[in-house]
Design an enzyme around this catalytic site. Structure first.
Site, PDB file in Angstrom:
ATOM      1  N   HIS A   1       0.838  -1.207   0.000  1.00  0.00           N
ATOM      2  CA  HIS A   1       0.000   0.000   0.000  1.00  0.00           C
ATOM      3  C   HIS A   1       0.876   1.262   0.000  1.00  0.00           C
ATOM      4  O   HIS A   1       0.725   2.136  -0.865  1.00  0.00           O
ATOM      5  CB  HIS A   1      -0.891  -0.042   1.250  1.00  0.00           C
ATOM      6  CG  HIS A   1      -1.809   1.126   1.388  1.00  0.00           C
ATOM      7  ND1 HIS A   1      -3.145   1.071   1.072  1.00  0.00           N
ATOM      8  CD2 HIS A   1      -1.601   2.396   1.820  1.00  0.00           C
ATOM      9  CE1 HIS A   1      -3.712   2.250   1.296  1.00  0.00           C
ATOM     10  NE2 HIS A   1      -2.786   3.070   1.759  1.00  0.00           N
ATOM     11  N   GLU A   2       1.795   1.325   0.943  1.00  0.00           N
ATOM     12  CA  GLU A   2       2.635   2.529   1.050  1.00  0.00           C
ATOM     13  C   GLU A   2       3.577   2.652  -0.147  1.00  0.00           C
ATOM     14  O   GLU A   2       3.908   3.761  -0.569  1.00  0.00           O
ATOM     15  CB  GLU A   2       3.411   2.537   2.368  1.00  0.00           C
ATOM     16  CG  GLU A   2       2.542   2.511   3.628  1.00  0.00           C
ATOM     17  CD  GLU A   2       1.519   3.645   3.698  1.00  0.00           C
ATOM     18  OE1 GLU A   2       1.765   4.727   3.125  1.00  0.00           O
ATOM     19  OE2 GLU A   2       0.451   3.431   4.316  1.00  0.00           O
TER      20      GLU A   2
END
Lengths: 502, 502
Positions: free
Chosen positions: B265-266
């Site tokens: 995600h990051e």
């Protein structure tokens, strides 16, 4: 007057905030920043420096300081406010002497010089660096013209790092020190132990090294709540705030003594930073160290007087041995202690032993003086460097990387910085000498690695004073006399004559 | 005009430097700062924010912008300069609408509210937080009065996070989405697979988890030269500079999916940050993302569409299995894929699965609207929270910690923020849908973990535009239509009807 007091306190508070931000930018650059972040980081740091500088030299601040300095106002101030106003006035007055175009030229030249030095060092070719070193020396002389302290020109450079110290005094102390260091070194060289000494094959992995460093940090009562140890190429210490002090070490060498002594050294700096005066002096110009020499005395005290002592290893030798029994096979505590203190002339200052280290510093001090006084040209520096190496250490660098190009200080324009390493080392010996006479129990405490009393004594006698006095006044207050190389020489004789059985 | 152009470019450059400094202060606070550094850090961050704010709202900047905006001047500008001036004018105009005393009151209230929220959450007692939440809602309404966008009051809050998006549009999309999510969830609940699904006992140590994260980072072509992964309690991404992007994960859970999906995600956010437009737009207001929703689309794209797909696990299942054969005993790839996508209603938003996640967001969006429109009182929030949980997810929190107190957003005054999570998720599905139709080969590429073409496509279609258009315009340009929850619903039906064999 109330308005002026409020203003200078608010301004000092904000300057201390800015200083913390600058420290974080610097710390991150040396520890975690991805390599490509360098260009933007230099812009960020320059922006924050400029912000601080503009506020320090602003007319508004200067006017308020002058309101408070008028004798009829000044006399009405509390002792604390008088101390703060006087100190601040000195700092601002000095900063205002430097024209802003000089600051810019200096910054541009040192940026170029740093790159040139890096390139020169890589190729071991001084000629790549020398044109920029010439420019830097011209700038240094120009700077001395602005500061214009009495006596030799070099005094105005020294003052930035060791306020109040003079070339006259240093020449006296350093020539005494040099004479005796060379003498002690000569004796050692002729000893049987020296002739038979060998390098040991001591290997620890990073995990083991970290464990040893952490044991010491805990014993030094440094808490993870307000400090932390990280890794950087060159170990250093910096304060992001009163309750946020960062120090670093480096585990690249297999021999754990590098990371361990670096940790001990930097922990000494960190302890000092954590002891800066708060309460009435919080976020004022008083709440800082008065000189780099005094700061270095706090790191050298722990590194040399404590961690290179026989008592210290009573506690740590078994711990090291347990961590890597293979390395310590057939190595008793006395052999290990001798190894830890082994004298071995080295081309490189940062690799030098406790005895010869100060000779590296004195060499640089002498050359810096020659250059600033126009006694030699830049092109002659490598020649004189090598001559002095032979004179003091009896070895000659085979190239400029091992010689004149080893340190980055000159590329940054830091003339007058080197002497503080030796000043700190001398101060450290004076402090230890005083403490040991006051409280002979400390030897037992060092054997048990119980440092509470030593830490309390340093906090009370050094840390808590901040910049309320000069470094030498703090030492005089504590030890009864200012800088005195004799104490250091006696300490070295005691220690090394015993180790080398002289 | 030349003077004004030079001024606004210099000012944007310095604002971008200040933004980088602020980002570092924030990043360090969440990663390495010793706990006691918090008080001073908040002062440092506040100082830097104030510095940025003062410069954004300064009359000098505003005057130069107005010089350039005059039609006879504006027409003479290049396309790029016109874009920069218009964008900058919008930003500055908005910032100047807010009185500085409001900024101060808002900041003080949210600081107090954050502490109150922390205390309330610990004790699971909403009444500790509610008086401050009331104050915050009054401030939010006051804020809406300054911004004063057409339509419902909430539009003025939404605009800070998702510029150009309106309540009307969101209500339409979200009510459609809610209806279908509840419907899909109902079907799943009645399936045999759902009734028989079990938690698995998957345990990886930190070292193994790190290795898996690093394999993915490398496949995503993120380089250590200009980015880095660290650890923080709540994973996040931030840019210190164009070539210095930091993202984080957390290895506290033994189940590696938390650290792995957080990293994925990051990394999506980080890739976007690294793709911001440079060259003519470097250090201008254009070189930023146009909305949080679009930013979230970049993280959700990788987390949901890529890393929760069957194709993805063709490559990663054997790697996970090899890292911990014990955990994967009797667990074939299809069971594992079902487990990765297991639907399981949760009280906590950040623990929700891909299907039910958006229901948590819609719940908050509805409550925020009620509060801002005075339809309910603060004291009624827990009641309505729990009612909506029952309505949508068929579960009821047993206390306020599991319910209304779980997120920190409201304590920080971030009303209008939550919807961006669902907007981003919808956008992500639209992007994937478009890309898969354009280039069906991507399924093969995902199976081989070869992301070069996907990354290039995202850079070309999303990243490189910065803020030259609104988020919805960028999506429209790329996908042929703006926000459309139908695409997301179809994606979910395809995926979950297959997994739950419906």
């Amino acid at each position: 007057m109330k308005e002026s007091l409020d203003f200078i306190y608010k301004e000092q508070k904000e300057l201390s905030i800015i200083k913390g931000v600058a420290a974080l930018l610097g710390w991150d650059q040396m520890t975690y920043m991805p390599p490509k972040g360098a260009q933007e980081r230099s812009e960020q740091s320059a922006f924050i420096s400029k912000l601080a500088h503009e506020r320090i030299v602003s007319d508004k601040l200067w006017n308020h300081i002058n309101v408070l300095s008028k004798s009829n106002n000044f006399d009405k101030l509390s002792d604390i406010n008088r101390a703060v106003v006087s100190r601040l006035k000195k700092d601002v007055e000095k900063a205002r002497k430097i024209p802003s175009d000089f600051v810019e030229r200096f910054s541009k030249t040192t940026t170029l010089a740093y790159s040139a030095w890096e390139g020169a060092r890589k190729k071991a070719d001084f000629s790549i660096f020398s044109p920029l070193l010439e420019k830097i020396i011209d700038l240094e002389k120009e700077y001395c013209g602005y500061i214009n302290l009495p006596g030799p020109r070099y005094n105005s450079l020294l003052d930035d790092y060791e306020e109040g110290m003079t070339v006259e005094k240093l020449k006296k102390e350093f020539s005494f020190l040099k004479l005796h260091l060379v003498e002690i070194f000569d004796k050692i060289k002729n000893s049987e132990i020296y002739k038979n000494q060998k390098d040991l094959d001591i290997k620890f992995n990073v995990k083991e090294q970290k464990k040893l460093c952490n044991i010491f940090i805990e014993k030094m009562l440094l808490s993870r709540d307000n400090s932390r140890l990280d890794v950087s190429t060159h170990p250093f210490t910096t304060s992001i705030g009163y309750d946020d002090v960062r120090f670093t070490t480096n585990y690249e060498h297999e021999n754990p003594l590098f990371s361990f002594f670096s940790t001990v050294h930097e922990a000494g700096h960190a302890l000092y930073e954590l002891g800066m005066p708060k309460d009435e002096f919080e976020n004022t110009v008083i709440s800082d160290s008065p000189s780099l020499g005094l700061h270095e005395s706090q790191s050298r005290f722990w590194e040399n007087m404590i961690a290179r002592s026989r008592n210290f290893w009573t506690y740590y030798y078994p711990i090291f041995k347990k961590a890597s029994p293979k390395s310590f096979k057939n190595l008793d505590i006395d052999s290990w202690f001798r190894y830890v203190n082994q004298v071995k002339p080295s081309f490189i200052r940062v690799e030098a032993d406790e005895l010869t280290y100060s000779l590296h510093v004195i060499l640089r001090f002498e050359l810096e003086n020659y250059l600033i006084d126009n006694e030699i040209n830049v092109s002659e520096v490598p020649y004189f460097w090598n001559e002095k190496m032979k004179e003091m250490l009896d070895i000659a660098p085979t190239n400029d990387r091992e010689g004149v190009l080893q340190d980055m200080h000159w590329s940054g324009g830091s003339f007058g910085y080197f002497p503080t390493y030796a000043i700190g080392t001398i101060y450290a010996s004076q402090l230890f000498n005083k403490l040991a006479r006051l409280d002979p129990d400390i030897y037992d405490e060092i054997e048990k690695s119980e440092f509470k009393n030593i830490i309390t004594w340093l906090k009370e006698n050094i840390h808590k004073h901040g910049r309320i006095m000069s470094a030498e006044e703090i030492i005089k207050n504590c030890c009864g006399e200012g800088l005195n190389a004799k104490v250091f020489v006696n300490y070295l004789k005691d220690k090394y004559y015993s180790i080398y059985e002289l």
